[in-house]
Design a protein around this motif. Structure first.
Motif, PDB file in Angstrom:
ATOM      1  N   ALA A 113       0.670  -1.137   0.047  1.00 30.91           N
ATOM      2  CA  ALA A 113       0.083  -0.101   0.284  1.00 30.91           C
ATOM      3  C   ALA A 113       0.597   1.380  -0.431  1.00 30.91           C
ATOM      4  CB  ALA A 113      -0.971  -0.035   1.127  1.00 30.91           C
ATOM      5  N   ARG A 114       1.498   1.461  -0.950  1.00 32.94           N
ATOM      6  CA  ARG A 114       2.427   2.745  -1.576  1.00 32.94           C
ATOM      7  C   ARG A 114       2.090   4.134  -1.977  1.00 32.94           C
ATOM      8  NH1 ARG A 114       6.160   3.892  -4.934  1.00 32.94           N
ATOM      9  NH2 ARG A 114       5.993   2.261  -5.452  1.00 32.94           N
ATOM     10  N   GLU A 115       2.000   4.875  -1.323  1.00 33.79           N
ATOM     11  CA  GLU A 115       1.447   5.821  -2.323  1.00 33.79           C
ATOM     12  C   GLU A 115       2.539   6.455  -2.871  1.00 33.79           C
ATOM     13  OE1 GLU A 115       0.405   8.590   0.402  1.00 33.79           O
ATOM     14  OE2 GLU A 115      -1.776   8.157   1.508  1.00 33.79           O
ATOM     15  N   LEU A 116       1.749   6.758  -4.278  1.00 33.85           N
ATOM     16  CA  LEU A 116       2.502   7.936  -5.343  1.00 33.85           C
ATOM     17  C   LEU A 116       2.941   8.929  -4.625  1.00 33.85           C
ATOM     18  CD1 LEU A 116       0.814   6.760  -8.539  1.00 33.85           C
ATOM     19  CD2 LEU A 116       2.413   5.435  -7.789  1.00 33.85           C
ATOM     20  N   PRO A 117       4.068   9.092  -5.643  1.00 39.76           N
ATOM     21  CA  PRO A 117       4.532  10.639  -4.659  1.00 39.76           C
ATOM     22  C   PRO A 117       3.470  12.318  -5.621  1.00 39.76           C
ATOM     23  CG  PRO A 117       7.088   9.495  -5.959  1.00 39.76           C
ATOM     24  CD  PRO A 117       4.993   8.838  -6.048  1.00 39.76           C
ATOM     25  N   ILE A 118       3.646  12.754  -5.010  1.00 42.41           N
ATOM     26  CA  ILE A 118       2.467  13.875  -5.185  1.00 42.41           C
ATOM     27  C   ILE A 118       3.699  14.987  -5.689  1.00 42.41           C
ATOM     28  CG2 ILE A 118       0.585  15.298  -4.968  1.00 42.41           C
ATOM     29  CD1 ILE A 118      -0.268  13.370  -3.244  1.00 42.41           C
ATOM     30  N   ILE A 119       3.825  15.576  -6.733  1.00 45.89           N
ATOM     31  CA  ILE A 119       4.772  16.593  -7.217  1.00 45.89           C
ATOM     32  C   ILE A 119       3.552  17.746  -7.941  1.00 45.89           C
ATOM     33  CG2 ILE A 119       6.403  17.267  -9.289  1.00 45.89           C
ATOM     34  CD1 ILE A 119       7.576  14.586  -9.091  1.00 45.89           C
ATOM     35  N   LEU A 120       4.427  19.134  -7.617  1.00 45.19           N
ATOM     36  CA  LEU A 120       3.599  20.009  -8.001  1.00 45.19           C
ATOM     37  C   LEU A 120       4.247  20.919  -9.119  1.00 45.19           C
ATOM     38  CD1 LEU A 120       2.477  21.722  -4.739  1.00 45.19           C
ATOM     39  CD2 LEU A 120       1.231  20.500  -5.777  1.00 45.19           C
ATOM     40  N   VAL A 121       3.562  21.443 -10.370  1.00 44.52           N
ATOM     41  CA  VAL A 121       3.931  21.670 -11.463  1.00 44.52           C
ATOM     42  C   VAL A 121       3.569  23.497 -11.443  1.00 44.52           C
ATOM     43  CG1 VAL A 121       4.140  22.015 -13.983  1.00 44.52           C
ATOM     44  CG2 VAL A 121       3.700  19.574 -12.779  1.00 44.52           C
ATOM     45  N   VAL A 122       4.700  24.426 -11.133  1.00 45.56           N
ATOM     46  CA  VAL A 122       4.444  25.759 -11.055  1.00 45.56           C
ATOM     47  C   VAL A 122       4.517  26.362 -12.013  1.00 45.56           C
ATOM     48  CG1 VAL A 122       4.468  25.581  -8.660  1.00 45.56           C
ATOM     49  CG2 VAL A 122       6.907  25.908  -9.473  1.00 45.56           C
ATOM     50  N   GLY A 123       4.688  27.928 -11.992  1.00 45.57           N
ATOM     51  CA  GLY A 123       5.771  28.541 -12.729  1.00 45.57           C
ATOM     52  C   GLY A 123       4.636  29.111 -14.364  1.00 45.57           C
ATOM     53  N   PRO A 124       5.222  30.328 -14.897  1.00 49.53           N
ATOM     54  CA  PRO A 124       4.461  31.173 -15.848  1.00 49.53           C
ATOM     55  C   PRO A 124       3.816  29.804 -16.705  1.00 49.53           C
ATOM     56  CG  PRO A 124       5.925  32.111 -14.696  1.00 49.53           C
ATOM     57  CD  PRO A 124       6.232  30.837 -14.304  1.00 49.53           C
ATOM     58  N   TYR A 125       4.695  28.769 -16.446  1.00 49.13           N
ATOM     59  CA  TYR A 125       4.898  27.600 -18.166  1.00 49.13           C
ATOM     60  C   TYR A 125       4.203  26.930 -17.667  1.00 49.13           C
ATOM     61  CZ  TYR A 125       6.937  31.195 -20.831  1.00 49.13           C
ATOM     62  OH  TYR A 125       7.443  32.631 -21.210  1.00 49.13           O
ATOM     63  N   ALA A 126       3.599  26.692 -16.572  1.00 50.99           N
ATOM     64  CA  ALA A 126       2.932  25.613 -15.885  1.00 50.99           C
ATOM     65  C   ALA A 126       2.300  24.409 -16.285  1.00 50.99           C
ATOM     66  CB  ALA A 126       2.581  25.421 -14.105  1.00 50.99           C
ATOM     67  N   GLN A 129      -1.638  13.708   4.921  1.00 59.87           N
ATOM     68  CA  GLN A 129      -0.948  13.883   6.161  1.00 59.87           C
ATOM     69  C   GLN A 129       0.687  13.988   5.669  1.00 59.87           C
ATOM     70  OE1 GLN A 129      -3.393  11.591   6.101  1.00 59.87           O
ATOM     71  NE2 GLN A 129      -5.092  12.828   6.960  1.00 59.87           N
ATOM     72  N   ARG A 130       1.102  14.756   4.228  1.00 58.78           N
ATOM     73  CA  ARG A 130       2.707  15.620   4.370  1.00 58.78           C
ATOM     74  C   ARG A 130       2.324  16.265   2.983  1.00 58.78           C
ATOM     75  NH1 ARG A 130       3.680  12.263  -0.865  1.00 58.78           N
ATOM     76  NH2 ARG A 130       1.692  11.114  -1.299  1.00 58.78           N
ATOM     77  N   LEU A 131       3.426  16.726   3.055  1.00 62.50           N
ATOM     78  CA  LEU A 131       3.675  17.459   1.652  1.00 62.50           C
ATOM     79  C   LEU A 131       4.225  16.891   0.991  1.00 62.50           C
ATOM     80  CD1 LEU A 131       6.336  19.992   4.187  1.00 62.50           C
ATOM     81  CD2 LEU A 131       4.082  20.842   3.596  1.00 62.50           C
ATOM     82  N   PRO A 132       4.160  17.752  -0.134  1.00 58.30           N
ATOM     83  CA  PRO A 132       4.513  17.421  -1.630  1.00 58.30           C
ATOM     84  C   PRO A 132       5.852  16.181  -1.803  1.00 58.30           C
ATOM     85  CG  PRO A 132       2.956  19.394  -1.744  1.00 58.30           C
ATOM     86  CD  PRO A 132       3.715  19.663  -0.415  1.00 58.30           C
ATOM     87  N   ASP A 133       5.985  15.801  -2.185  1.00 58.71           N
ATOM     88  CA  ASP A 133       7.355  15.617  -2.380  1.00 58.71           C
ATOM     89  C   ASP A 133       8.070  15.852  -3.658  1.00 58.71           C
ATOM     90  OD1 ASP A 133       6.927  12.368  -1.374  1.00 58.71           O
ATOM     91  OD2 ASP A 133       5.165  12.704  -2.980  1.00 58.71           O
ATOM     92  N   ALA A 134       7.568  16.875  -4.744  1.00 55.95           N
ATOM     93  CA  ALA A 134       8.706  17.991  -5.008  1.00 55.95           C
ATOM     94  C   ALA A 134       8.053  19.235  -5.872  1.00 55.95           C
ATOM     95  CB  ALA A 134       9.880  16.885  -6.182  1.00 55.95           C
ATOM     96  N   VAL A 135       8.564  19.982  -6.375  1.00 54.74           N
ATOM     97  CA  VAL A 135       8.003  21.086  -7.331  1.00 54.74           C
ATOM     98  C   VAL A 135       8.779  20.988  -8.445  1.00 54.74           C
ATOM     99  CG1 VAL A 135       7.520  22.957  -7.630  1.00 54.74           C
ATOM    100  CG2 VAL A 135       7.272  22.348  -5.250  1.00 54.74           C
ATOM    101  N   LEU A 136       8.051  21.156  -9.629  1.00 52.31           N
ATOM    102  CA  LEU A 136       8.798  21.333 -10.798  1.00 52.31           C
ATOM    103  C   LEU A 136       8.087  22.359 -11.596  1.00 52.31           C
ATOM    104  CD1 LEU A 136      10.004  19.603 -13.419  1.00 52.31           C
ATOM    105  CD2 LEU A 136       7.898  19.040 -14.208  1.00 52.31           C
ATOM    106  N   MET A 137       9.500  23.517 -12.277  1.00 52.88           N
ATOM    107  CA  MET A 137       9.068  24.377 -12.867  1.00 52.88           C
ATOM    108  C   MET A 137       9.541  24.373 -14.400  1.00 52.88           C
ATOM    109  SD  MET A 137      10.536  28.573 -11.720  1.00 52.88           S
ATOM    110  CE  MET A 137      10.608  27.773 -10.274  1.00 52.88           C
ATOM    111  N   PRO A 138       8.169  24.311 -15.305  1.00 53.38           N
ATOM    112  CA  PRO A 138       8.691  24.614 -17.330  1.00 53.38           C
ATOM    113  C   PRO A 138       9.100  25.376 -17.158  1.00 53.38           C
ATOM    114  CG  PRO A 138       6.679  23.912 -16.467  1.00 53.38           C
ATOM    115  CD  PRO A 138       7.166  24.087 -14.324  1.00 53.38           C
TER     116      PRO A 138
END
Length: 532
Positions: free
Chosen positions: A71-84, A126-135
């Motif tokens: 029961a392993r959750e998938l990582p959650i990655i936020l995509v941010v920035g003007p070209y997200a 119950q956790r923070l996002p794993d990473a952030v991607l900025m295109p």
């Protein structure tokens, strides 16, 4: 474990200690075979490793086993920035979520939505996002000034709305471009640079320029190993992307945004997507003006940008009670072996160092009780000092009036000096909050003299390595230049930057006041070389 096994091991350790100490206490004539002591130590270490291995082998034959937690959750990655939004489907199939590979990607359109997205993930998982991607899309706009303004707006709003509200989010910058002579959407994108690894914590990158050098080397290696001639332009175009980012002062703005709380820059990627994501823009115009070459016009494809692969978390392991008891015995063997090794090492060291200690003690006694004649000679040495200083007194201030006259007739260039601590945190190269007000006076001086070149020189104290201080002073001068260019839309070619490190102090570095004066940035208006 039986009572025999319980007492056999401690008695074995005790016997080895006694044997080793006995050998060291023998006379020098009988100590020619003292190498038996290291041999016994190695034998003990082998036994300490063999006992736990034997126990694990027997335990593996039992039913106790380690089972992975499925029961392993998938990582959650936020995509941010003007070209997200370019990484997500548009039109009738528009969505803010995307499942690609082993991760879930979430679109964040504005800086204000970042805090809301983080709160949503916290409540649900119950956790923070794993990473952030900025295109970053080099041809995202026809004017690089617009791109600088959009990324600067993100940094300002992010710093204003979300600072101190969450923890640290690892941020990765992904640059998308077509690095092929003929586009081909059927070919998978080729990635260069750091891998998004959410399984381990990677060190923070102060400036994206640190990662650019690694990607440039990857491009050169890929070019040397290339077998298809149609892919030959990839390395040259990849280098051109980073040259454009430097010339347009965008690399420093991206680094500053990626290190604005709660973001922390951890990696940089370059993607050859094989097609043009948008119509030709700022980068294509710069490339044409720089080289005189017109790149092949490839029709843009209305499809989401590809997402990089990631390294996910390892499965969580669950152990039974019998398995959790095993490390305790392994630790006991390790501690016992360490005790034997330390005891033998101390004894051997004491024996080997007995003669040097005796020699040092004799020298110390001779220093504390010198002969009478030697002491008298040392007392007479201060009497020769007045004669030496009398010779120095003859060298008066010759030539000082002429120097003062030359200084009074000079016309020094206009400029100002700013304390580093008011602009940067210790050891950092990004402007801290409130630094813009300190630079306002310098900007007014530059705007009031539009025809004069500007020299920005960074200085440090002598704390730390000279090479590191030299790089730090140059990076800080470059950060101030990028802020002036971005704020007032000034041409980059008007500025010259120089890092002097600790080579030009204003005061002594022996006290805190002098070091504070030496940590500075000097902004100087130079005379125009075209003026007679």
């Amino acid at each position: 474990m039986t009572s025999v096994d319980l007492y056999r091991l401690p008695l074995s350790w005790l016997a080895l200690v006694v044997i080793g100490l006995t050998l060291l206490c023998l006379s020098l004539g009988s100590r020619s075979w003292w190498l038996v002591v290291p041999g016994l130590t190695l034998l003990t270490a082998f036994g300490a490793a063999a006992f736990p291995a034997c126990r694990r082998w027997r335990a593996n034959r039992e039913d106790d086993a380690i089972q992975p937690d499925k029961a392993r959750e998938l990582p959650i990655i936020l995509v941010v920035g003007p070209y997200a939004a370019s990484a997500f489907a548009r039109g009738a199939q528009a969505s803010t979520l995307r499942r690609d590979g082993d991760a879930v990607w979430m679109l964040v359109r504005t800086p204000g939505e970042l805090a809301e997205s983080i709160d949503t993930i916290r409540e649900a998982h119950q956790r923070l996002p794993d990473a952030v991607l900025m295109p970053v899309v080099p041809d995202g706009d026809r004017d690089d000034a617009v791109m600088r303004r959009e990324f600067s707006h993100w940094r300002y709003e992010l710093d204003r709305t979300i600072r101190h509200r969450v923890g640290v989010l690892p941020c990765h910058i992904a640059i998308y471009a077509c690095l092929r002579a003929n586009g081909d959407t059927a070919v998978d994108p080729v990635w260069f640079g750091d891998v998004i690894d959410v399984s381990t914590a990677r060190p923070e990158i102060q400036h994206a320029r640190q990662a650019v050098g690694l990607i440039r080397r990857e491009l050169d290696q890929a070019w040397l190993a290339m077998t298809q001639s149609e892919l030959a332009p990839r390395a040259a175009l990849g280098h051109a992307v980073f040259d454009w980012l430097e010339d347009a002062a965008l690399l420093s703005i991206l680094s500053s945004l990626a290190n604005t709380a709660p973001l922390s820059l951890r990696g940089l990627l370059l993607a050859d997507v094989g097609y043009s994501p948008v119509r030709p823009g700022a980068w294509t115009r710069w490339l044409t003006g720089k080289t005189g070459l017109q790149p092949s016009l490839i029709p843009p494809k209305a499809q989401p940008l590809p997402l990089p692969g990631i390294t996910a978390r390892r499965p969580v392991l669950q152990a039974t009670k019998s398995e959790r008891r095993k490390p305790r015995w392994s630790v006991s063997h390790t501690v016992a072996a360490s005790v034997v090794l330390v005891a033998v090492s101390i004894s051997v060291s004491a024996w080997m160092n007995s003669r040097p200690v005796t020699r040092v003690a004799g020298g110390l006694d001779a220093f504390l009780h010198p002969p009478v004649t030697q002491a008298d000679a040392q007392r007479g040495r201060p009497e020769t000092l007045p004669g030496r200083y009398a010779g120095l007194a003859r060298h008066e201030d010759v030539g000082v009036p002429a120097l003062e006259q030359a200084v009074s007739n000079s016309n020094p260039p206009k400029g100002m000096t700013i304390d580093n601590l008011s602009l940067f945190d210790s050891g950092k190269t990004t402007l801290k909050p409130g630094a813009e007000s300190k630079l306002k006076a310098a900007l007014d001086l530059i705007l009031a003299n539009p025809g004069k070149p500007v020299l920005i020189a960074g200085h440090t104290d002598n704390v730390g390595l000279s090479a590191a201080n030299l790089k730090l002073s140059e990076a800080r001068a470059r950060a101030i230049r990028d802020w002036l260019v971005d704020t007032a839309s000034l041409p980059v070619t008007r500025f010259a930057i120089q890092g002097y490190g600790d080579t030009r102090p204003l005061a002594s570095n022996e006290n805190s006041l002098g070091r504070e004066m030496n940590r500075r940035v000097e902004i100087t208006l130079l005379p125009d070389s075209r003026t007679p």
